[in-house]
Design a protein around this motif. Structure first.
Motif, PDB file in Angstrom:
ATOM      1  N   GLU A 526       0.858  -1.354   0.127  1.00 49.90           N
ATOM      2  CA  GLU A 526      -0.734   0.324   0.220  1.00 49.90           C
ATOM      3  C   GLU A 526       0.823   0.882   0.278  1.00 49.90           C
ATOM      4  O   GLU A 526       1.833   0.975   0.222  1.00 49.90           O
ATOM      5  CB  GLU A 526      -0.804   0.118   1.365  1.00 49.90           C
ATOM      6  CG  GLU A 526      -1.770   0.403   1.482  1.00 49.90           C
ATOM      7  CD  GLU A 526      -2.749   0.164   2.648  1.00 49.90           C
ATOM      8  OE1 GLU A 526      -2.154   0.518   3.235  1.00 49.90           O
ATOM      9  OE2 GLU A 526      -3.919   1.147   2.946  1.00 49.90           O
ATOM     10  N   ALA A 528       1.283   5.688  -0.203  1.00 47.21           N
ATOM     11  CA  ALA A 528       0.460   7.214  -0.285  1.00 47.21           C
ATOM     12  C   ALA A 528       1.208   8.177  -1.282  1.00 47.21           C
ATOM     13  O   ALA A 528       2.550   8.088   0.008  1.00 47.21           O
ATOM     14  CB  ALA A 528       0.461   7.170   1.141  1.00 47.21           C
ATOM     15  N   LYS A 591      -5.561   6.700   8.197  1.00 46.60           N
ATOM     16  CA  LYS A 591      -6.604   6.912   7.888  1.00 46.60           C
ATOM     17  C   LYS A 591      -7.899   6.884   8.041  1.00 46.60           C
ATOM     18  O   LYS A 591      -7.342   6.655   9.894  1.00 46.60           O
ATOM     19  CB  LYS A 591      -6.763   5.552   6.626  1.00 46.60           C
ATOM     20  CG  LYS A 591      -5.696   5.102   5.607  1.00 46.60           C
ATOM     21  CD  LYS A 591      -6.367   3.568   5.907  1.00 46.60           C
ATOM     22  CE  LYS A 591      -5.416   3.079   4.509  1.00 46.60           C
ATOM     23  NZ  LYS A 591      -5.269   1.394   4.357  1.00 46.60           N
ATOM     24  N   THR A 592      -8.926   7.543   7.856  1.00 48.47           N
ATOM     25  CA  THR A 592      -9.859   7.818   8.975  1.00 48.47           C
ATOM     26  C   THR A 592     -10.487   6.379   9.256  1.00 48.47           C
ATOM     27  O   THR A 592     -10.099   5.480   8.310  1.00 48.47           O
ATOM     28  CB  THR A 592     -10.796   8.178   8.012  1.00 48.47           C
ATOM     29  OG1 THR A 592     -11.082   7.567   7.329  1.00 48.47           O
ATOM     30  CG2 THR A 592     -10.241   9.891   7.313  1.00 48.47           C
ATOM     31  N   GLY A 595     -11.473   4.324   6.345  1.00 50.86           N
ATOM     32  CA  GLY A 595     -10.736   3.684   5.768  1.00 50.86           C
ATOM     33  C   GLY A 595      -9.792   4.864   4.394  1.00 50.86           C
ATOM     34  O   GLY A 595      -9.302   4.243   3.653  1.00 50.86           O
ATOM     35  N   LYS A 596     -10.331   6.071   4.835  1.00 58.47           N
ATOM     36  CA  LYS A 596     -10.210   6.744   3.814  1.00 58.47           C
ATOM     37  C   LYS A 596      -8.597   7.355   4.336  1.00 58.47           C
ATOM     38  O   LYS A 596      -8.255   7.819   5.030  1.00 58.47           O
ATOM     39  CB  LYS A 596     -10.617   8.182   3.431  1.00 58.47           C
ATOM     40  CG  LYS A 596     -10.753   8.752   2.219  1.00 58.47           C
ATOM     41  CD  LYS A 596     -12.470   9.522   2.155  1.00 58.47           C
ATOM     42  CE  LYS A 596     -11.638  10.650   0.951  1.00 58.47           C
ATOM     43  NZ  LYS A 596     -10.979  12.034   1.549  1.00 58.47           N
ATOM     44  N   LEU A 597      -7.568   7.732   2.822  1.00 55.06           N
ATOM     45  CA  LEU A 597      -5.667   7.916   3.291  1.00 55.06           C
ATOM     46  C   LEU A 597      -6.198   9.525   3.129  1.00 55.06           C
ATOM     47  O   LEU A 597      -7.260  10.563   2.831  1.00 55.06           O
ATOM     48  CB  LEU A 597      -5.481   7.383   1.805  1.00 55.06           C
ATOM     49  CG  LEU A 597      -3.590   7.560   1.800  1.00 55.06           C
ATOM     50  CD1 LEU A 597      -4.240   6.311   2.664  1.00 55.06           C
ATOM     51  CD2 LEU A 597      -3.606   7.321   0.463  1.00 55.06           C
ATOM     52  N   ARG A 599      -4.283  11.697   3.375  1.00 57.71           N
ATOM     53  CA  ARG A 599      -3.335  12.811   2.438  1.00 57.71           C
ATOM     54  C   ARG A 599      -3.124  14.200   2.677  1.00 57.71           C
ATOM     55  O   ARG A 599      -1.987  14.336   2.801  1.00 57.71           O
ATOM     56  CB  ARG A 599      -3.523  12.870   0.989  1.00 57.71           C
ATOM     57  CG  ARG A 599      -2.897  11.181  -0.494  1.00 57.71           C
ATOM     58  CD  ARG A 599      -3.368  11.647  -1.485  1.00 57.71           C
ATOM     59  NE  ARG A 599      -3.400  10.586  -2.405  1.00 57.71           N
ATOM     60  CZ  ARG A 599      -4.262  10.426  -2.925  1.00 57.71           C
ATOM     61  NH1 ARG A 599      -6.156  10.027  -1.765  1.00 57.71           N
ATOM     62  NH2 ARG A 599      -4.061   8.823  -2.930  1.00 57.71           N
ATOM     63  N   GLU A 618      -7.981   6.585  12.252  1.00 52.93           N
ATOM     64  CA  GLU A 618      -7.703   5.465  13.342  1.00 52.93           C
ATOM     65  C   GLU A 618      -6.957   5.227  13.795  1.00 52.93           C
ATOM     66  O   GLU A 618      -6.793   4.782  15.155  1.00 52.93           O
ATOM     67  CB  GLU A 618      -7.847   4.188  11.679  1.00 52.93           C
ATOM     68  CG  GLU A 618      -7.971   3.422  12.148  1.00 52.93           C
ATOM     69  CD  GLU A 618      -8.451   1.839  11.551  1.00 52.93           C
ATOM     70  OE1 GLU A 618     -10.071   1.600  12.199  1.00 52.93           O
ATOM     71  OE2 GLU A 618      -8.005   1.039  11.230  1.00 52.93           O
TER      72      GLU A 618
END
Ligand code: PRX
Length: 634
Positions: A526, A528, A591-592, A595-597, A599, A618
């Motif tokens: 994974e 970013a 991430k939230t 599951g949102k990155l 950035r 998280e």
């Protein structure tokens, strides 16, 4: 002389009359039946029913008056070449290229992909396509096989035009093997590949597919290929640009609207006159190269300089030397290039006679005050004009229009809304218009977009509507995806992108594309990628990756080796232009809970700023890891 305010108002309030007048700046075979057909918003059809040809307007129409004057000045400090093509010679070369393309099976409406260094033949190829009504799709020479393959599959070209190699800082940069790899990767196969052999790198020709320009040109020396008169709405080209997803969009441009918009911009914004010389330091792979190396100056009857090389070879005075030699009156560059020059001896700015130069235009990224001051002082107070626009629009959205009324500039601002653009600042949450001074909002444009702007996304009308016209609640309005403010005098200031697009040395890149390339490394689970402020390049890409096998995470030497490997993967897939500045390895990404990155938080931490509200995060340790990695070593 009209005041700019009146000129602008008329372009919005009396749109059709305004643009009908501008349409007279170009030649038409059949005059347009309508000015703007906006019966199916947001799709605007400009000058429908009129027939014209971009190549005719760029070349043929100047033959009578200035056939023996320079049209294309090709300068390569890489191969020490300098060739001047008059309008007549350019006309002959373009017809040869047009005949060759036709001979290879290219017909009106077919696509021709052009993957070339900054050489004269690239210009011939673009104009030849326009001449025969084929649609060109230029791919920046710095992109590698993965990027190229995606574009081949989307454009489905009949023919690809390329070369053995480009050259950078005196070293050949071979193209051919990347092209072969890309064609291998792509589902679509071109009928033929036309290659310019510069003698810079060995090429293995594929039998039955690859053809050499040199030989075919010889066979077509006396070719006469008339211009194909196409409807104003006939696509002239597609140009891919990065956005929020990993898949670049094919920005599709028309013919008549584009020619009119460029002709008008040469008069009102760039103030270039026929017979003079225009020097844009961009590359034909980008929109500035399309509009202001090739079409704009030539349509305006100007000579245009096509420059292959860096700004500092053989020395930091090379561009100014060219200004003196070719009596350049209008120059167009990017802030990044000026920042590169700023590191050179300032004496270069006084060494040459720059008296011909009237204005230096800069665009593509924010122009910071120190850079603007340095170049303005160096050029002894000659006007430096920032202008703001996008691949999508093809010509400036914000600028000062000195050709309408002399207008002062303000440091840090690209100027006011350009005629034809109904620019609004909108609240990103509610879509409400922000009418007060100095309020921050999204820069949006009310439809119809003026002539010359994108018609649609190539073969994907839905994507055009969904991407650009659906981001503001309850309003069909075009979003630029840039934040901005407007002061009490109507000058705008750009505050950065609202999406995941980054701008590295004036090159527009999507962080998603880079993430996808990095994810193809077998040990990356994974990743970013964020854009981080950089003094020289404006922004650089910074990558943070989670490994599948994190066994060696504590071994700096192993991680450094892996970082190099990942960079190679990016180089091979997208090209060195997209290579991140650093690739760092972490065990988890911030991430939230959904599951949102995050950035923006990563970007803030990398820039030493406060990451803001992190209550939705998280695992706070994730951001801490990044903080530790980027913290300056004391
Ligand atoms: O974010 C804005 C930035 O570059 C983006 C468009 O890039 P591109 O499609 O490559 O087109 C460049 C054409 C000149 C914009 O959305 N940008 C462009 N010009 C400026 C700018 N940011 C600040 N100031 C500018 N003058």
């Amino acid at each position: 002389m009209a005041s700019y305010a009146d000129f602008y108002r008329r372009s919005i309030d009396d749109r059709d009359a305004f643009w009908a007048e501008q349409a007279q700046l170009i030649d038409w075979q059949t005059p347009p039946q309508t000015v703007c057909d906006y019966s199916n918003p947001p799709f605007a059809r400009w000058f429908a029913g009129g027939t014209t040809n971009l190549c005719h307007n760029a070349v043929d129409r100047h033959l009578a008056e200035r056939g023996d004057q320079p049209a294309l000045i090709f300068v390569s400090t890489e191969t020490d070449q300098e060739t001047i093509y008059t309008f007549r010679q350019l006309h002959a070369e373009v017809q040869r290229m047009a005949a060759v393309l036709q001979g290879l099976g290219v017909k009106k409406g077919d696509r021709v992909l052009i993957y070339m260094p900054m050489i004269a033949e690239a210009c011939f190829a673009m104009l030849a396509c326009a001449r025969i009504g084929a649609i060109h799709s230029v791919v920046f020479g710095g992109f590698a096989s993965g990027s190229l393959a995606t574009r081949i599959d989307d454009a489905e070209p009949t023919v690809i035009v390329s070369a053995d190699a480009g050259s950078r800082a005196g070293k050949p940069v071979p193209y051919k093997h990347l092209l072969d790899e890309a064609i291998q990767l792509a589902k679509h196969k071109p009928k033929a590949v036309l290659l310019v052999d510069r003698g810079l790198a060995p090429m293995k020709l594929v039998e039955g597919r690859d053809q050499l320009w040199g030989a075919l040109r010889e066979a077509n020396l006396n070719a006469q290929v008339p211009c194909e008169w196409v409807d104003a709405t006939h696509p002239s080209y597609t140009l891919y640009t990065s956005g929020t997803t990993g898949k670049p969009k094919g920005v599709q441009r028309d013919t008549g609207g584009y020619a009119v918009a460029l002709a008008a911009s040469m008069r009102y914004i760039y103030c270039g006159n026929p017979g003079e010389t225009f020097f844009s330091t961009s590359d034909i792979g980008w929109v500035v190269g399309h509009s202001y190396i090739i079409y704009g100056p030539l349509i305006g009857g100007m000579a245009t300089i096509m420059y292959e090389g860096t700004p500092v070879r053989p020395d930091g005075g090379i561009w100014w030397q060219l200004v003196e030699k070719y009596k350049v009156t209008v120059m167009f560059s990017a802030p990044t290039a000026v920042r590169v020059l700023k590191k050179q001896d300032p004496a270069y700015l006084t060494k040459y006679d720059l008296s011909s130069l009237r204005t230096l235009f800069l665009a593509g990224e924010p122009l910071d005050e120190p850079t603007a001051k340095w170049i303005s002082e160096g050029l002894k107070g000659k006007p430096i004009v920032d202008n703001y626009w996008q691949t999508e629009t093809g010509w400036p959205i914000l600028a000062v229009c000195n050709g309408v009324e002399p207008t002062p500039t303000k440091f840090g601002s690209p100027g006011k809304a350009v005629y034809g653009y109904n620019v609004k600042l909108l609240d990103d949450q509610t879509g409400a218009e922000l009418t007060g001074a100095n309020q921050k909002g999204v820069i949006a444009i009310e439809g119809p977009l003026p002539p010359g702007c994108m018609q649609t996304v190539w073969r994907d009308d839905a994507r055009f509507v969904n991407t650009y016209w659906s981001s503001v609640p309850n309003k069909l309005v075009y979003s630029t995806f840039d934040w901005g403010i407007r002061d009490e005098d109507g000058y705008y200031f750009i505050l950065g992108r609202t999406d995941d697009v980054i701008n590295v040395a004036g090159h527009r890149l999507g962080t998603r594309e880079i993430e996808e390339a990095i994810s193809s490394h077998p040990n990356v689970a994974e990743v970013a990628v964020v854009g981080v402020a950089d003094q020289l390049k404006g922004q650089v890409a910074m990558a943070f990756a989670v490994l599948k096998d994190a066994g060696q995470l504590d071994d700096p030497a192993a991680m450094l080796k892996l970082e190099g490997e990942v960079m190679k993967v990016v180089d091979g897939s997208l090209g060195a232009v997209a290579r991140p500045e650093r690739v760092r390895f972490v065990t988890v990404l911030p991430k939230t809970r959904s599951g949102k990155l995050l950035r923006r938080a990563v970007q803030a931490v990398c820039e030493g700023r406060d990451p803001g509200d992190l209550t939705t995060m998280e695992d706070p340790a994730a951001l801490q890891q990044i903080k530790d990695l980027v913290a300056p070593v004391v």
